[in-house]
Design a protein around this motif. Structure first.
Motif, short mmCIF file in Angstrom:
data_model
loop_
_atom_site.label_atom_id
_atom_site.label_comp_id
_atom_site.label_asym_id
_atom_site.label_seq_id
_atom_site.Cartn_x
_atom_site.Cartn_y
_atom_site.Cartn_z
N LEU A 281 0.62 -1.19 0.01
CA LEU A 281 -0.05 0.07 -0.24
C LEU A 281 0.96 1.17 -0.03
N LYS A 282 2.03 1.46 0.66
CA LYS A 282 2.73 2.33 0.89
C LYS A 282 3.40 2.63 -0.67
N ALA A 283 3.86 1.67 -1.26
CA ALA A 283 4.19 1.71 -2.67
C ALA A 283 3.21 2.51 -3.54
N ALA A 284 1.97 1.95 -3.34
CA ALA A 284 0.81 2.42 -4.26
C ALA A 284 0.42 4.04 -3.90
N ILE A 285 0.76 4.24 -2.57
CA ILE A 285 0.50 5.66 -2.13
C ILE A 285 1.75 6.64 -2.60
N ASP A 286 2.96 6.06 -2.66
CA ASP A 286 4.00 6.67 -3.07
C ASP A 286 4.11 7.16 -4.71
N GLY B 38 3.20 10.68 -4.30
CA GLY B 38 4.49 11.17 -4.19
C GLY B 38 5.38 10.76 -3.18
N SER B 39 4.73 10.59 -1.77
CA SER B 39 4.88 10.10 -0.69
C SER B 39 3.74 10.02 0.16
N PHE B 40 4.31 9.21 1.36
CA PHE B 40 3.19 9.23 2.28
C PHE B 40 2.78 10.36 3.01
N GLU B 41 3.75 11.18 3.16
CA GLU B 41 3.40 12.66 3.95
C GLU B 41 2.60 13.40 2.84
N ALA B 42 2.84 13.51 1.47
CA ALA B 42 1.84 14.21 0.60
C ALA B 42 0.55 13.63 0.43
N TRP C 95 -12.03 10.07 2.48
CA TRP C 95 -11.69 8.61 1.96
C TRP C 95 -10.25 8.55 1.18
N LEU C 96 -9.61 7.22 1.24
CA LEU C 96 -8.71 6.82 0.42
C LEU C 96 -9.60 5.61 -0.33
N VAL C 97 -9.47 5.96 -1.70
CA VAL C 97 -10.13 4.51 -2.54
C VAL C 97 -9.49 4.26 -3.66
N VAL C 98 -9.75 3.04 -4.02
CA VAL C 98 -9.12 2.29 -5.23
C VAL C 98 -10.05 2.49 -6.29
N GLN C 99 -9.80 3.23 -7.23
CA GLN C 99 -10.66 3.78 -8.57
C GLN C 99 -10.83 2.33 -9.46
N GLU C 100 -11.72 2.37 -10.55
CA GLU C 100 -11.76 1.45 -11.39
C GLU C 100 -10.63 0.84 -11.90
N ASP C 101 -9.86 2.18 -12.38
CA ASP C 101 -8.55 1.48 -13.20
C ASP C 101 -7.43 1.24 -12.24
N PRO D 263 -13.50 2.00 -0.69
CA PRO D 263 -12.71 2.84 0.04
C PRO D 263 -12.07 1.50 0.86
N ILE D 264 -10.74 2.06 1.20
CA ILE D 264 -9.72 1.31 2.05
C ILE D 264 -9.24 2.24 3.23
N LEU D 265 -9.72 3.40 3.34
CA LEU D 265 -9.54 4.13 4.44
C LEU D 265 -10.55 5.19 4.59
N GLY D 266 -11.13 5.22 5.80
CA GLY D 266 -12.14 6.31 5.98
C GLY D 266 -12.01 7.11 7.12
#
Length: 209
Positions: free
Chosen positions: A104-109, A113-117, A136-142, A168-171
């Motif tokens: 997940l961190k790799a996907a966020i980066d 750009g970074s977890f802080e961003a 929310w943090l979500v995974v979109q259809e793509d 949703p993966i974080l709310g």
């Protein structure tokens, strides 16, 4: 089959000092229970909807699949039940909140750009949500990640209603009842403190049934 209030995966005191036990108890046993009770009352009028499950009901919100008589109840109370069921799962005690998994961190980066961003964008979505609602943090259809917010008890599963649909993966609940006893009018203070108890990646499950 009637929906039921899910038990918390921890004690009401577990998230202290960041989220106090009294807020957690009221939030869980009063607010969340009300959504469950009212959702069951709505579904009882149309038992043919029982097979949709909680996720299915939320995906059907705002569409012709839901009878007009209960459309608002499904949107509000079905959303409230789903949102809170996920919310409890993404939090954990302060000493167990180790951030996202490596994947997940790799996907966020990659997405931000970074977890802080990502946190900065998520915090902005939570802080600027006018009135009651969620960030929310979500995974979109793509397959890409996105940060969004919704009003009231809407959520990104309600694709016919929201601007940024996804899984949703974080709310984060930014209704005043989630923080007012401890933080009063300081929503930013609550948001900042929340990161001390979230996310618990092992318990973050985008599919709440």
């Amino acid at each position: 089959m009637a929906f039921t209030l899910p038990p918390l995966p921890y004690d009401y005191t577990t998230l202290e000092p960041h989220i106090d036990a009294r807020t957690m108890e009221i939030h869980h046993t009063k607010h969340h229970q009300t959504y469950v009770t009212n959702l069951n009352a709505a579904i009882s009028k149309f038992p043919e909807l029982n097979g949709l499950g909680l996720v299915g009901l939320n995906k059907a919100a705002g569409t012709e699949k839901i009878p007009k008589d209960i459309a608002t109840a499904i949107r509000n109370h079905g959303g409230g039940h789903y949102n809170h069921s996920l919310f409890w799962k993404v939090m954990t005690g302060p000493t167990d909140s180790n951030g996202p998994s490596a994947d997940l961190k790799a996907a966020i980066d990659s997405a931000f750009g970074s977890f802080e961003a990502f946190k900065e964008k998520f915090n902005a979505a939570a802080t600027t949500r006018f009135g009651s609602g969620w960030a929310w943090l979500v995974v979109q259809e793509d397959g890409k990640l996105a940060v969004t917010s919704t009003a009231n008890q809407d959520n990104p599963l309600q694709m016919a209603i929201v601007d940024t649909p996804g899984i949703p993966i974080l709310g984060l609940d930014v209704w005043e009842h989630a923080y007012y006893l401890k933080y009063q009018a300081s929503r930013p203070g609550y948001i900042s403190a929340w990161w001390n108890v979230a996310p618990k990646r092992e318990a973050t499950d985008p599919v709440v049934t």
